[in-house]
Structures are given as C-alpha cells and as structure tokens.
Design a protein around this motif. Structure first.
Motif, PDB file in Angstrom:
ATOM      1  N   ASN A   1      -9.806  -2.198  -5.469  1.00 40.28           N
ATOM      2  CA  ASN A   1      -9.816  -1.545  -4.148  1.00 40.28           C
ATOM      3  C   ASN A   1      -8.560  -1.841  -3.323  1.00 40.28           C
ATOM      4  N   GLY A   2      -7.445  -1.952  -4.005  1.00 43.08           N
ATOM      5  CA  GLY A   2      -6.183  -2.135  -3.299  1.00 43.08           C
ATOM      6  C   GLY A   2      -5.897  -3.557  -2.866  1.00 43.08           C
ATOM      7  N   THR A   3      -6.671  -4.526  -3.319  1.00 41.55           N
ATOM      8  CA  THR A   3      -6.418  -5.920  -2.933  1.00 41.55           C
ATOM      9  C   THR A   3      -5.418  -6.596  -3.874  1.00 41.55           C
ATOM     10  N   ARG A   4      -5.200  -6.006  -5.066  1.00 42.74           N
ATOM     11  CA  ARG A   4      -4.227  -6.548  -6.018  1.00 42.74           C
ATOM     12  C   ARG A   4      -3.420  -5.387  -6.599  1.00 42.74           C
ATOM     13  N   VAL A   5      -2.235  -5.719  -7.076  1.00 42.86           N
ATOM     14  CA  VAL A   5      -1.387  -4.701  -7.678  1.00 42.86           C
ATOM     15  C   VAL A   5      -0.659  -5.299  -8.876  1.00 42.86           C
ATOM     16  N   ALA A   6      -0.707  -4.580 -10.007  1.00 39.53           N
ATOM     17  CA  ALA A   6      -0.039  -5.024 -11.233  1.00 39.53           C
ATOM     18  C   ALA A   6       1.332  -4.367 -11.332  1.00 39.53           C
ATOM     19  N   ALA A   7       2.301  -5.090 -11.893  1.00 43.50           N
ATOM     20  CA  ALA A   7       3.656  -4.554 -12.044  1.00 43.50           C
ATOM     21  C   ALA A   7       4.455  -5.415 -13.005  1.00 43.50           C
ATOM     22  N   VAL A   8       5.521  -4.840 -13.531  1.00 43.92           N
ATOM     23  CA  VAL A   8       6.523  -5.603 -14.277  1.00 43.92           C
ATOM     24  C   VAL A   8       7.833  -5.462 -13.511  1.00 43.92           C
TER      25      VAL A   8
ATOM     26  N   GLU B   1       0.855  -1.182   0.000  1.00 42.65           N
ATOM     27  CA  GLU B   1       0.000   0.000   0.000  1.00 42.65           C
ATOM     28  C   GLU B   1       0.892   1.233   0.000  1.00 42.65           C
ATOM     29  N   ASN B   2       0.520   2.231  -0.788  1.00 40.75           N
ATOM     30  CA  ASN B   2       1.322   3.445  -0.862  1.00 40.75           C
ATOM     31  C   ASN B   2       1.587   4.014   0.530  1.00 40.75           C
ATOM     32  N   GLY B   3       2.862   4.334   0.796  1.00 40.61           N
ATOM     33  CA  GLY B   3       3.205   4.941   2.064  1.00 40.61           C
ATOM     34  C   GLY B   3       3.739   3.981   3.102  1.00 40.61           C
ATOM     35  N   THR B   4       3.574   2.676   2.889  1.00 38.76           N
ATOM     36  CA  THR B   4       4.065   1.708   3.871  1.00 38.76           C
ATOM     37  C   THR B   4       5.513   1.335   3.553  1.00 38.76           C
ATOM     38  N   GLU B   5       6.252   0.964   4.596  1.00 38.93           N
ATOM     39  CA  GLU B   5       7.634   0.526   4.419  1.00 38.93           C
ATOM     40  C   GLU B   5       7.696  -0.742   3.586  1.00 38.93           C
ATOM     41  N   ALA B   6       6.707  -1.624   3.782  1.00 40.94           N
ATOM     42  CA  ALA B   6       6.670  -2.885   3.037  1.00 40.94           C
ATOM     43  C   ALA B   6       6.557  -2.629   1.534  1.00 40.94           C
TER      44      ALA B   6
ATOM     45  N   ASP C   1      10.298 -10.131 -17.437  1.00 41.42           N
ATOM     46  CA  ASP C   1       9.923 -11.509 -17.771  1.00 41.42           C
ATOM     47  C   ASP C   1       8.416 -11.699 -17.845  1.00 41.42           C
ATOM     48  N   GLY C   2       7.664 -10.605 -17.936  1.00 40.19           N
ATOM     49  CA  GLY C   2       6.218 -10.728 -18.096  1.00 40.19           C
ATOM     50  C   GLY C   2       5.449  -9.812 -17.159  1.00 40.19           C
ATOM     51  N   ASP C   3       4.152  -9.769 -17.374  1.00 41.79           N
ATOM     52  CA  ASP C   3       3.263  -8.933 -16.562  1.00 41.79           C
ATOM     53  C   ASP C   3       2.769  -9.727 -15.352  1.00 41.79           C
ATOM     54  N   TYR C   4       2.957  -9.143 -14.182  1.00 38.95           N
ATOM     55  CA  TYR C   4       2.545  -9.796 -12.937  1.00 38.95           C
ATOM     56  C   TYR C   4       1.378  -9.048 -12.296  1.00 38.95           C
ATOM     57  N   ILE C   5       0.529  -9.802 -11.622  1.00 36.26           N
ATOM     58  CA  ILE C   5      -0.451  -9.223 -10.702  1.00 36.26           C
ATOM     59  C   ILE C   5      -0.263  -9.918  -9.362  1.00 36.26           C
ATOM     60  N   PHE C   6       0.027  -9.114  -8.338  1.00 39.24           N
ATOM     61  CA  PHE C   6       0.286  -9.626  -6.992  1.00 39.24           C
ATOM     62  C   PHE C   6      -0.893  -9.316  -6.075  1.00 39.24           C
ATOM     63  N   LEU C   7      -1.085 -10.151  -5.077  1.00 41.24           N
ATOM     64  CA  LEU C   7      -2.027  -9.838  -4.010  1.00 41.24           C
ATOM     65  C   LEU C   7      -1.314  -8.962  -2.988  1.00 41.24           C
ATOM     66  N   THR C   8      -2.014  -7.975  -2.436  1.00 43.47           N
ATOM     67  CA  THR C   8      -1.369  -6.997  -1.557  1.00 43.47           C
ATOM     68  C   THR C   8      -1.299  -7.439  -0.105  1.00 43.47           C
ATOM     69  N   GLY C   9      -2.085  -8.449   0.278  1.00 40.63           N
ATOM     70  CA  GLY C   9      -2.131  -8.853   1.675  1.00 40.63           C
ATOM     71  C   GLY C   9      -3.154  -8.074   2.481  1.00 40.63           C
TER      72      GLY C   9
ATOM     73  N   GLU D   1       8.128  -1.786 -11.777  1.00 43.41           N
ATOM     74  CA  GLU D   1       7.699  -0.633 -12.556  1.00 43.41           C
ATOM     75  C   GLU D   1       6.272  -0.821 -13.061  1.00 43.41           C
ATOM     76  N   GLU D   2       5.716   0.275 -13.585  1.00 44.17           N
ATOM     77  CA  GLU D   2       4.333   0.274 -14.095  1.00 44.17           C
ATOM     78  C   GLU D   2       3.368  -0.266 -13.035  1.00 44.17           C
ATOM     79  N   VAL D   3       3.580   0.181 -11.794  1.00 46.75           N
ATOM     80  CA  VAL D   3       2.774  -0.289 -10.665  1.00 46.75           C
ATOM     81  C   VAL D   3       1.387   0.338 -10.716  1.00 46.75           C
ATOM     82  N   LYS D   4       0.366  -0.494 -10.596  1.00 47.41           N
ATOM     83  CA  LYS D   4      -1.017  -0.019 -10.652  1.00 47.41           C
ATOM     84  C   LYS D   4      -1.871  -0.865  -9.720  1.00 47.41           C
ATOM     85  N   PHE D   5      -2.545  -0.216  -8.777  1.00 52.58           N
ATOM     86  CA  PHE D   5      -3.394  -0.928  -7.826  1.00 52.58           C
ATOM     87  C   PHE D   5      -4.759  -1.245  -8.458  1.00 52.58           C
ATOM     88  N   LEU D   6      -5.263  -2.433  -8.118  1.00 50.61           N
ATOM     89  CA  LEU D   6      -6.512  -2.923  -8.700  1.00 50.61           C
ATOM     90  C   LEU D   6      -7.459  -3.395  -7.596  1.00 50.61           C
TER      91      LEU D   6
END
Length: 477
Positions: free
Chosen positions: A107-114, A46-51, A210-218, A100-105
């Motif tokens: 309601n902030g439960t997922r985040v896309a990035a390369v 989440e924006n602003g967190t150390e993690a 190495d491709g487009d990723y979508i991560f869960l934010t926790g 890079e190309e970080v984008k939250f999806l």
C-alpha cells in the motif's frame, strides 16, 4: 480631540494584543509546526511528488575520482624495507545512478528498486589518462596465496608456477585495466581452481547494480523516508559476528528524512564497506546560498575495541581485531585480503602512516562528509572517501614473502562527490525562504506590536505636555 484620543488608546490596546498574540505563537511554535507538517506530507516516496522524482533520478552531477599509489621501490619492499609510494590522479568519471525497476509494495509504504551505476571517463577533469601505468600489489596473487597457504601441495605448485612464469607480488598495470578488469596471469594458470581469470577493482561494476533494495517511503513515519528496509532479500547482514554490526541502518546516502536536528545521527548503509556507519553534526554550512548542516563520521566509527567496544563484531575471525581506522573487508570480498580505511589512513593509528612513505593524511582532502538542508533533508554537497588496502605479511609456504614486513599496503582511494546544481539550488532556496518568512510571522507580529507601542507612548507623552496657551497665567500683572 476625542477622535485623536480614541485612536491613541486603540493603538495601545492593539499593541498589547499583538504582543500577546506574537509571543504566544512564538512560544507555541505554531508556524514552525505548520511548516514541518507540510514538509512531512510532501517529502514522501510517491508518484508525482518532487521528493520521488529527485530520489529516482538525482539531479546533481556525481563524480567519482580515483587516486592510485604508485610503488617506486618494489625490490626493496620484498627485502623488508618500507614502501615508497607516489600518489597519481585523479582519474575522474561522471557517475550516472538512477533508480530502476521501481515497484511500490504494501500500500505504498515500501518501494523496491535497483541502483545501477554507469561511469563515463572525463579527461578534462582528470590528471592523466586510462593508459597511464601504475605499479602496485597484484591482488589476485596475494589472494591466492592467502587462500592456499595452509594446503602444502597446492601452495607448492602455485609457488613453482609463479617462479616459472615470473609472476611476483608487484607488477605494473594500465589504470583502466586495474579499475575495470584484465586477464590475470596467475588466475589464467589456475583456471581449474578459480571461476574467473579476470580481476579489476571495479570489475563488472560499470553499468551494473549492487543488489536489490527495498526502501521505506516515509508514508507512515517521515523519519523512515528512503530508509533501507531490505538488501538482497535480507533485513540484516551475515558477515559480522554480532547482531549490532550486522544491522542495515539508514539510507543509501543519496537522500535523508526531512526536519533534521543537530543532535541526531544520520545512518548510512554502504555496500562498498559491507556495513552501516553513522555521521554526526559538525557545523553549519551554506552551499550555493542554501543553508545546511555538515555531518561527518566520528573517529569512533572505525576505532579499535579499546576505544569503541561496539566494534568487536567487525573483528573477523572473532577476536582478530585490527587497529583504529581499519576495516577487514575480506569476508565480503571473496576472501581477498582487502582492508578498507580513509584515504592516507586519516584518523587511523599513526603506525599505519609511518609504515608507508608517502602518506599525508589531511582532514580537508580525506574526510568523508555530508552537507544536508535540515528542513527538506536534501543533499547539498557530499564526499565519500574510501581507501582500498591489501594486508601483506610473511607466508611460510611462499618464499616470495619471506622477508616482507607485515603492513597494510595502500592501493588506491576513491572520492565520490556531489554538489547540488544551480537550478535545484534556486528551487530549494525559494522553498527555504518561503518557510523562513512563514516561521518568522510571530516575530513580525511582535515587531508591529512594539512599533504601535512606541507610537502609543509618543502620543501619550504629547497629550500630557501642556500647550503655550495652557501655560499663560489667568491674571496677568
């Protein structure tokens, strides 16, 4: 005297209350749960967190080391002898890998990035230069032979071209060319059949992702922190023959969820391996003073189907199973006969070691491991060690292979390593120390209770001991 007795009995009552409170808090793990809940709330993408900052721009320096196996007896190998190889390297590169190309999806439960990776050569950490010469198998040649071995006319034309141009199965390369790309003589002659006449083990992989990723934010579940939800638009792979083997499990290996236990498995998806693997707890460690757990992939991860039947899905084509310690990655390497393993065939079948003179597997040098801080899930130290091999065998359509032994030929291995930097270690040490103090509050309370108990007993004993005046007889003789 009454005031003294009052203080003594008060100490006794307070002792009992502190012991009861301390034991109750210890059994209920009140402060442990408090710390865990606080960590779970803070370790979120989440924006602003150390993690999030650490996830987006990893602070520890990452280094990629390449070791090559120089073939010293190519003519003898073509006549059926065992290969004799000498390890050269390491050739070390500083690896930069920001998200890079970080984008939250959602309601902030997922985040896309390369995750583009850039490699910069480090001469002071290398044993040799990119201009060093290494002799090894010509992977494009073997790939072409495999691809057209069942097409009589084309295989005959290719074989004649190879003879006319003096192109063999083994040749010398500059280390830099073999890594980052060169114009291959055979591919150049076959331009009408191939899309690109260049090849390199890391061709087009410097400065690219190495491709487009979508991560869960926790955000919904702390155990989902940085877990991969999709890769290249898919939630599963399609290279393997079973649903289980095609699963995308775990993180990308750069970070893990907080509150890690010794009994769980840490799952990692590796695009280099084209599959997910897992690691299990091995031992407690300390890195720059910060406590951690070491996790390593057990031998079952790459074991044959006799030892681990769940690996049947990695037999490609179905039923074509290799020995323990090997993974046939040809299905995700554009048909090239690439076999992945641990360096020097560590934890693989002994026959693979005996087939190549120069193999010397060692746990300390060739094992993949991850050291994580169990409270925060932060990576303290790690090493991903993989070996690239080529499957060689006799192909009737090509006379160049008529005497060669069937073997898994080692080309090179990589060691991608990371150690937490001093500044990050100091910050993490402070967090861990504070947490330990808070977690140990019940035991501090119990200790104070015990101390008061000792004081209470001492004063009670002194009160019960008669004084000298009390010991004198009432009637003296």
């Amino acid at each position: 005297m009454q005031l003294r007795s009052c203080c003594v009995y008060s100490a006794g009552v307070l002792c009992v209350l502190l012991l009861i409170a301390g034991i109750a808090m210890a059994l209920a793990q009140v402060f442990q749960k408090l710390i865990n809940n606080r960590i779970k709330e803070q370790v979120v993408l989440e924006n602003g967190t150390e993690a999030f900052s650490v996830w987006q721009t990893p602070p520890p320096p990452v280094h990629m080391q390449f070791y090559f196996f120089n073939l010293t007896n190519p003519a003898e190998v073509l006549e059926g002898d065992k290969p004799l190889v000498q390890q050269i390297g390491p050739y070390t590169y500083r690896e930069h890998r920001p998200k890079e190309e970080v984008k939250f999806l959602d309601n902030g439960t997922r985040v896309a990035a390369v995750n583009p990776k850039t490699y910069v050569f480090e001469p002071n950490m290398s044993r040799g230069s990119e201009d060093d010469i290494v002799r090894t198998v010509d992977i494009p040649v073997v790939t072409v032979m495999e691809k057209y071995k069942d097409t009589v006319l084309i295989s005959r034309i290719i074989s004649d071209v190879m003879k006319a141009k003096g192109i063999g199965m083994f040749r010398t390369f500059r280390v830099g060319d073999l890594l980052w790309g060169y114009e291959d003589p055979l591919l150049k002659e076959l331009k009408q059949f191939v899309s690109d006449d260049h090849f390199g083990l890391f061709y087009k992989k410097n400065g690219t992702d190495d491709g487009d990723y979508i991560f869960l934010t926790g955000k919904q579940n702390y155990q989902d922190f940085s877990r991969i939800d999709e890769w290249n638009g898919q939630s599963t792979l399609n290279w393997w023959s079973t649903e289980e083997c095609n699963m995308i499990n775990g993180t990308d290996g750069a970070s893990f969820h907080p509150i890690i236990t010794k009994t769980e498995k840490l799952y990692i998806f590796s695009s280099d391996l084209c599959r997910s693997i897992y690691a299990q707890y091995e031992s407690d460690v300390s890195v720059r003073g910060v406590p951690g757990f070491r996790f390593v992939p057990p031998s079952e991860v790459f074991a044959n189907i006799t030892i681990n039947p769940d690996n049947a899905g990695f037999c490609v084509p179905a039923g074509n199973c290799l020995g323990s310690g090997l993974l046939n990655a040809s299905v995700c390497k554009e048909g090239a006969p690439i076999i992945m393993s641990s360096p020097h065939f560590y934890q693989a079948d002994d026959k693979l070691v005996q087939d190549v003179i120069g193999m010397n597997p060692k746990k300390v040098e060739h094992e993949t491991f991850i050291d994580v801080n169990p409270l925060t899930g932060l990576l303290l130290r790690g090493a991903k060690r993989l070996q690239v091999n080529v499957y060689l065998h006799q192909i009737p359509a090509f006379s160049q292979t008529e005497k060669i032994q069937t073997l898994v030929f080692p080309v090179m291995y990589l060691n991608e390593s990371v150690v937490i930097d001093e500044e990050s270690a100091k910050k993490l040490y402070a967090v861990v120390t504070e947490a330990n103090v808070i977690i140990n509050i019940p035991f501090i309370v119990i200790s104070v209770g015990i101390l008061l108990g000792v004081i209470f007993i001492v004063f009670m004993c002194r009160q019960q001991t008669p004084t000298n005046s009390e010991q004198e007889p009432l009637i003296s003789s």
